[in-house]
Scaffold this motif. Structure first.
Motif, PDB file in Angstrom:
ATOM      1  N   UNK A  40       6.746  26.391 -20.657  1.00  0.00           N
ATOM      2  CA  UNK A  40       5.541  25.612 -20.941  1.00  0.00           C
ATOM      3  C   UNK A  40       5.814  24.338 -21.733  1.00  0.00           C
ATOM      4  N   UNK A  41       6.929  24.287 -22.455  1.00  0.00           N
ATOM      5  CA  UNK A  41       7.192  23.096 -23.275  1.00  0.00           C
ATOM      6  C   UNK A  41       8.072  22.058 -22.572  1.00  0.00           C
ATOM      7  N   UNK A  42       8.244  22.183 -21.270  1.00  0.00           N
ATOM      8  CA  UNK A  42       8.965  21.161 -20.517  1.00  0.00           C
ATOM      9  C   UNK A  42       8.193  19.844 -20.632  1.00  0.00           C
ATOM     10  N   UNK A  43       8.847  18.758 -21.027  1.00  0.00           N
ATOM     11  CA  UNK A  43       8.125  17.490 -21.238  1.00  0.00           C
ATOM     12  C   UNK A  43       7.509  16.907 -19.958  1.00  0.00           C
ATOM     13  N   UNK A  44       7.936  17.361 -18.799  1.00  0.00           N
ATOM     14  CA  UNK A  44       7.366  16.862 -17.544  1.00  0.00           C
ATOM     15  C   UNK A  44       6.108  17.630 -17.134  1.00  0.00           C
ATOM     16  N   UNK A  46       2.258  19.041 -17.664  1.00  0.00           N
ATOM     17  CA  UNK A  46       1.013  18.688 -18.340  1.00  0.00           C
ATOM     18  C   UNK A  46       0.212  19.977 -18.460  1.00  0.00           C
ATOM     19  N   UNK A  47       0.087  20.422 -19.704  1.00  0.00           N
ATOM     20  CA  UNK A  47      -0.617  21.662 -20.025  1.00  0.00           C
ATOM     21  C   UNK A  47      -1.541  21.341 -21.192  1.00  0.00           C
ATOM     22  N   UNK A  48      -2.805  21.776 -21.140  1.00  0.00           N
ATOM     23  CA  UNK A  48      -3.704  21.493 -22.267  1.00  0.00           C
ATOM     24  C   UNK A  48      -3.118  21.980 -23.595  1.00  0.00           C
ATOM     25  N   UNK A  49      -3.375  21.213 -24.648  1.00  0.00           N
ATOM     26  CA  UNK A  49      -2.821  21.534 -25.971  1.00  0.00           C
ATOM     27  C   UNK A  49      -3.180  22.940 -26.429  1.00  0.00           C
ATOM     28  N   UNK A  50      -4.409  23.363 -26.172  1.00  0.00           N
ATOM     29  CA  UNK A  50      -4.824  24.688 -26.644  1.00  0.00           C
ATOM     30  C   UNK A  50      -4.024  25.795 -25.963  1.00  0.00           C
ATOM     31  N   UNK A  51      -3.587  25.574 -24.712  1.00  0.00           N
ATOM     32  CA  UNK A  51      -2.728  26.557 -24.035  1.00  0.00           C
ATOM     33  C   UNK A  51      -1.302  26.504 -24.582  1.00  0.00           C
ATOM     34  N   UNK A  52      -0.831  25.288 -24.873  1.00  0.00           N
ATOM     35  CA  UNK A  52       0.509  25.152 -25.448  1.00  0.00           C
ATOM     36  C   UNK A  52       0.600  25.812 -26.814  1.00  0.00           C
ATOM     37  N   UNK A  53      -0.476  25.757 -27.575  1.00  0.00           N
ATOM     38  CA  UNK A  53      -0.480  26.426 -28.877  1.00  0.00           C
ATOM     39  C   UNK A  53      -0.401  27.935 -28.706  1.00  0.00           C
ATOM     40  N   UNK A  54      -1.045  28.425 -27.676  1.00  0.00           N
ATOM     41  CA  UNK A  54      -1.037  29.872 -27.420  1.00  0.00           C
ATOM     42  C   UNK A  54       0.267  30.329 -26.772  1.00  0.00           C
ATOM     43  N   UNK A  86     -12.825  28.707 -18.820  1.00  0.00           N
ATOM     44  CA  UNK A  86     -12.654  27.290 -19.119  1.00  0.00           C
ATOM     45  C   UNK A  86     -11.691  26.716 -18.083  1.00  0.00           C
ATOM     46  N   UNK A  87     -12.191  25.827 -17.230  1.00  0.00           N
ATOM     47  CA  UNK A  87     -11.341  25.225 -16.195  1.00  0.00           C
ATOM     48  C   UNK A  87     -10.365  24.242 -16.821  1.00  0.00           C
ATOM     49  N   UNK A  88      -9.102  24.353 -16.387  1.00  0.00           N
ATOM     50  CA  UNK A  88      -8.050  23.492 -16.916  1.00  0.00           C
ATOM     51  C   UNK A  88      -7.133  23.051 -15.784  1.00  0.00           C
ATOM     52  N   UNK A  89      -6.705  21.804 -15.854  1.00  0.00           N
ATOM     53  CA  UNK A  89      -5.761  21.270 -14.877  1.00  0.00           C
ATOM     54  C   UNK A  89      -4.354  21.326 -15.451  1.00  0.00           C
ATOM     55  N   UNK A  90      -3.408  21.750 -14.617  1.00  0.00           N
ATOM     56  CA  UNK A  90      -2.015  21.845 -15.012  1.00  0.00           C
ATOM     57  C   UNK A  90      -1.147  21.068 -14.036  1.00  0.00           C
ATOM     58  N   UNK A  91      -0.098  20.481 -14.544  1.00  0.00           N
ATOM     59  CA  UNK A  91       0.966  19.926 -13.702  1.00  0.00           C
ATOM     60  C   UNK A  91       2.232  20.642 -14.143  1.00  0.00           C
ATOM     61  N   UNK A  92       2.879  21.312 -13.199  1.00  0.00           N
ATOM     62  CA  UNK A  92       4.049  22.125 -13.522  1.00  0.00           C
ATOM     63  C   UNK A  92       5.250  21.590 -12.753  1.00  0.00           C
ATOM     64  N   UNK A  93       6.226  21.163 -13.495  1.00  0.00           N
ATOM     65  CA  UNK A  93       7.460  20.620 -12.927  1.00  0.00           C
ATOM     66  C   UNK A  93       8.297  21.764 -12.347  1.00  0.00           C
ATOM     67  N   UNK A  94       8.871  21.526 -11.188  1.00  0.00           N
ATOM     68  CA  UNK A  94       9.685  22.574 -10.559  1.00  0.00           C
ATOM     69  C   UNK A  94      10.905  22.942 -11.390  1.00  0.00           C
TER      70      UNK A  94
END
Length: 146
Positions: A40-44, A46-54, A86-94
């Motif tokens: 989840x902490x890959x800089x590429x 995009x994950x909402x901050x509240x999810x990154x904290x969790x 709560x709908x959230x958009x994610x971008x996940x790098x391969x």
């Protein structure tokens, strides 16, 4: 020299990408569902901050009944998911994918090479203590899989 591990790793990742492209085009039938674990902490990413904290290091998402606007690109995929309504958009790098599985058909793949690449990058970024003696070094070549 042929880098078999790199070739295998690339093609194993292409399996996952092809599966996502199939879902993007055709959707999921009633029984298939994917569990995708990623760094989840890959800089590429995009994950909402509240999810990154969790989930500061690793996160598993499920693609099943409710997902939105899945789009697959060359280096990442975008997806909208609902977390506690709560709908959230994610971008996940391969390159952050750790594993995925579809338990409905007993299929899954581990992407240990992504973890190894992260560790290698991390190691290269660390300053090596010049006073390190060979007695503290473990030779991992003895543990290679055949």
């Amino acid at each position: 020299m042929i880098d078999y591990q790199r070739i295998l790793s690339k093609n194993l990742l292409n399996v996952f990408i092809d599966i996502l492209k199939n879902i993007e085009k055709n959707g999921l039938d009633g029984k298939n569902h994917l569990y995708i674990t990623f760094n989840s902490n890959n800089p590429r990413n995009i994950v909402p901050d509240w999810l990154l904290q969790k989930y500061p290091n690793e996160m598993t998402i499920v693609i099943q009944h409710e997902y939105y606007h899945l789009s697959v690109n060359k280096n990442y995929f975008n997806i909208g998911l609902s977390f506690n309504n709560k709908k959230s958009d994610l971008r996940i790098s391969f390159d952050s994918i750790i594993s995925f599985a579809d338990p409905s058909v007993n299929f899954g793949l581990n992407y240990e090479f992504n973890k190894l690449q992260r560790e290698k990058k991390k190691k290269n970024n660390l300053k090596i203590d010049k006073k390190l003696d060979d007695s503290n070094v473990i030779n991992f070549s003895n543990f290679k899989k055949n």
